[in-house]
Design an enzyme around this catalytic site. Structure first.
Site, PDB file in Angstrom:
ATOM      1  N   GLU A  95     -31.398  42.616  24.229  1.00  0.00           N
ATOM      2  CA  GLU A  95     -31.425  41.946  25.537  1.00  0.00           C
ATOM      3  C   GLU A  95     -32.815  41.372  25.791  1.00  0.00           C
ATOM      4  O   GLU A  95     -33.812  41.901  25.296  1.00  0.00           O
ATOM      5  CB  GLU A  95     -31.028  42.972  26.613  1.00  0.00           C
ATOM      6  CG  GLU A  95     -31.123  42.508  28.036  1.00  0.00           C
ATOM      7  CD  GLU A  95     -30.193  41.367  28.411  1.00  0.00           C
ATOM      8  OE1 GLU A  95     -30.186  40.334  27.685  1.00  0.00           O
ATOM      9  OE2 GLU A  95     -29.512  41.466  29.438  1.00  0.00           O
ATOM     10  N   ASP A  99     -33.632  43.955  34.510  1.00  0.00           N
ATOM     11  CA  ASP A  99     -34.147  43.853  35.874  1.00  0.00           C
ATOM     12  C   ASP A  99     -33.470  44.917  36.743  1.00  0.00           C
ATOM     13  O   ASP A  99     -33.896  46.061  36.776  1.00  0.00           O
ATOM     14  CB  ASP A  99     -33.898  42.428  36.379  1.00  0.00           C
ATOM     15  CG  ASP A  99     -34.542  42.153  37.725  1.00  0.00           C
ATOM     16  OD1 ASP A  99     -35.392  42.949  38.152  1.00  0.00           O
ATOM     17  OD2 ASP A  99     -34.202  41.135  38.358  1.00  0.00           O
ATOM     18  N   LYS A 127     -38.387  45.229  33.216  1.00  0.00           N
ATOM     19  CA  LYS A 127     -39.013  44.876  34.510  1.00  0.00           C
ATOM     20  C   LYS A 127     -38.605  45.915  35.546  1.00  0.00           C
ATOM     21  O   LYS A 127     -37.434  46.073  35.859  1.00  0.00           O
ATOM     22  CB  LYS A 127     -38.559  43.470  34.913  1.00  0.00           C
ATOM     23  CG  LYS A 127     -39.335  42.924  36.081  1.00  0.00           C
ATOM     24  CD  LYS A 127     -39.194  41.425  36.208  1.00  0.00           C
ATOM     25  CE  LYS A 127     -37.905  41.024  36.866  1.00  0.00           C
ATOM     26  NZ  LYS A 127     -37.858  39.576  37.128  1.00  0.00           N
ATOM     27  N   ASP A 155     -35.004  31.851  31.218  1.00  0.00           N
ATOM     28  CA  ASP A 155     -34.906  30.626  32.004  1.00  0.00           C
ATOM     29  C   ASP A 155     -35.015  30.889  33.495  1.00  0.00           C
ATOM     30  O   ASP A 155     -34.887  32.009  33.972  1.00  0.00           O
ATOM     31  CB  ASP A 155     -33.557  29.947  31.755  1.00  0.00           C
ATOM     32  CG  ASP A 155     -32.424  30.669  32.479  1.00  0.00           C
ATOM     33  OD1 ASP A 155     -32.329  31.902  32.330  1.00  0.00           O
ATOM     34  OD2 ASP A 155     -31.665  30.012  33.223  1.00  0.00           O
ATOM     35  N   ARG A 161     -36.563  27.514  28.809  1.00  0.00           N
ATOM     36  CA  ARG A 161     -36.190  28.395  27.694  1.00  0.00           C
ATOM     37  C   ARG A 161     -36.949  28.056  26.416  1.00  0.00           C
ATOM     38  O   ARG A 161     -37.225  28.925  25.597  1.00  0.00           O
ATOM     39  CB  ARG A 161     -34.690  28.268  27.389  1.00  0.00           C
ATOM     40  CG  ARG A 161     -33.780  28.923  28.408  1.00  0.00           C
ATOM     41  CD  ARG A 161     -32.393  29.084  27.796  1.00  0.00           C
ATOM     42  NE  ARG A 161     -31.336  29.255  28.791  1.00  0.00           N
ATOM     43  CZ  ARG A 161     -30.975  30.433  29.302  1.00  0.00           C
ATOM     44  NH1 ARG A 161     -31.607  31.526  28.965  1.00  0.00           N
ATOM     45  NH2 ARG A 161     -29.995  30.508  30.183  1.00  0.00           N
TER      46      ARG A 161
HETATM   47  P1  IMP Z   1     -30.073  42.596  35.604  1.00  0.00           P
HETATM   48  O1  IMP Z   1     -28.596  42.698  35.500  1.00  0.00           O
HETATM   49  O2  IMP Z   1     -30.535  42.506  37.033  1.00  0.00           O
HETATM   50  O3  IMP Z   1     -30.807  43.682  34.856  1.00  0.00           O
HETATM   51  O4  IMP Z   1     -30.490  41.195  35.033  1.00  0.00           O
HETATM   52  C1  IMP Z   1     -30.593  40.954  33.720  1.00  0.00           C
HETATM   53  C2  IMP Z   1     -30.521  39.482  33.440  1.00  0.00           C
HETATM   54  O5  IMP Z   1     -31.067  38.699  34.492  1.00  0.00           O
HETATM   55  C3  IMP Z   1     -31.369  39.185  32.229  1.00  0.00           C
HETATM   56  O6  IMP Z   1     -30.574  39.278  31.066  1.00  0.00           O
HETATM   57  C4  IMP Z   1     -31.834  37.795  32.502  1.00  0.00           C
HETATM   58  O7  IMP Z   1     -30.888  36.870  32.023  1.00  0.00           O
HETATM   59  C5  IMP Z   1     -31.911  37.691  33.992  1.00  0.00           C
HETATM   60  N1  IMP Z   1     -33.299  37.923  34.477  1.00  0.00           N
HETATM   61  C6  IMP Z   1     -33.782  38.993  35.141  1.00  0.00           C
HETATM   62  N2  IMP Z   1     -35.090  38.886  35.401  1.00  0.00           N
HETATM   63  C7  IMP Z   1     -35.464  37.709  34.864  1.00  0.00           C
HETATM   64  C8  IMP Z   1     -36.729  37.012  34.775  1.00  0.00           C
HETATM   65  O8  IMP Z   1     -37.797  37.454  35.213  1.00  0.00           O
HETATM   66  N3  IMP Z   1     -36.692  35.813  34.136  1.00  0.00           N
HETATM   67  C9  IMP Z   1     -35.545  35.278  33.599  1.00  0.00           C
HETATM   68  N4  IMP Z   1     -34.376  35.890  33.650  1.00  0.00           N
HETATM   69  C10 IMP Z   1     -34.323  37.099  34.283  1.00  0.00           C
HETATM   70 MG    MG Z   2     -29.767  37.812  29.983  1.00  0.00          MG
END
Ligand code: IMP
Ligand code: MG
Length: 171
Positions: A95, A99, A127, A155, A161
């Site tokens: 991955e 986030d 993150k 992105d 990207r």
């Molecule tokens: P989550 O489900 O909130 O953990 O989000 C994960 C997905 O959100 C990642 O695979 C990214 O595609 C996108 N994402 C989260 N944070 C960022 C960032 O800082 N930059 C770009 N994409 C992000």
């Molecule tokens: Mg992603």
């Protein structure tokens, strides 16, 4: 939007090699299936796979959780599934960035229900800012506290990207 360099090309390259070395050791004698989560992980995936010194197989999944921009929509759905059979196989999810953790929590549950032999997570960036679901990242490239990152596959509304380094967006 303004952006500032955050992780250089050489720092990415060095860290990817370290992760690949660890995976090569841990999976000696096995042939793990690397499952890249599209589209953000693409460059990381390609670099990682070529640095791993043991045989691996390649597959991809796509999950959508971000509608647009920099805010999560909160819901996750699978928009592309793997092609290879994963039952009884060692699987490593690759991955780009974790986030809230919603995407990986969903994908992990989904793959576990298919009786994979083992499941580990390799993420380029962890993150910590908005974590909602606990995700255990077995191989982590970089930990960051906050900020929206772009480049090296990442992105913002499909922009940036192509950049070879990772940048942080500035308001
Ligand atoms: P989550 O489900 O909130 O953990 O989000 C994960 C997905 O959100 C990642 O695979 C990214 O595609 C996108 N994402 C989260 N944070 C960022 C960032 O800082 N930059 C770009 N994409 C992000
Ligand atoms: Mg992603």
């Amino acid at each position: 939007m303004k952006k500032e360099i955050f992780i250089s090309k050489s720092a990415i390259q060095k860290r990817v090699r370290e992760l690949a070395d660890q995976i090569s050791l841990d999976y000696e004698g096995k042939e793990p299936i690397l499952i890249g989560i599209l589209k953000g992980s693409i460059f990381f995936f390609a670099d990682l796979m070529r640095e791993i010194k043991i045989p691996t197989k390649m597959d991809f999944m796509r999950a959508a959780s971000y509608g647009s921009g920099t805010q999560s929509s909160g819901s996750v759905k699978l928009t592309k599934d793997v092609d290879l059979p994963v039952q009884g196989r060692p699987v490593i999810i690759v991955e780009d960035i974790v986030d809230s953790g919603l995407t990986l929590a969903y994908i992990t549950e989904n793959l576990k229900s298919r009786d994979v032999e083992s499941l580990r997570i390799c993420a380029l960036i962890d993150k910590l800012e908005r974590r909602e679901r606990k995700v255990s990242i077995d191989y982590c490239g970089f930990q960051v506290k906050e900020g929206f990152l772009v480049g090296y596959g990442l992105d913002c509304n499909e922009e940036y990207r192509y950049l070879p380094e990772i940048y942080v967006l500035k308001k």
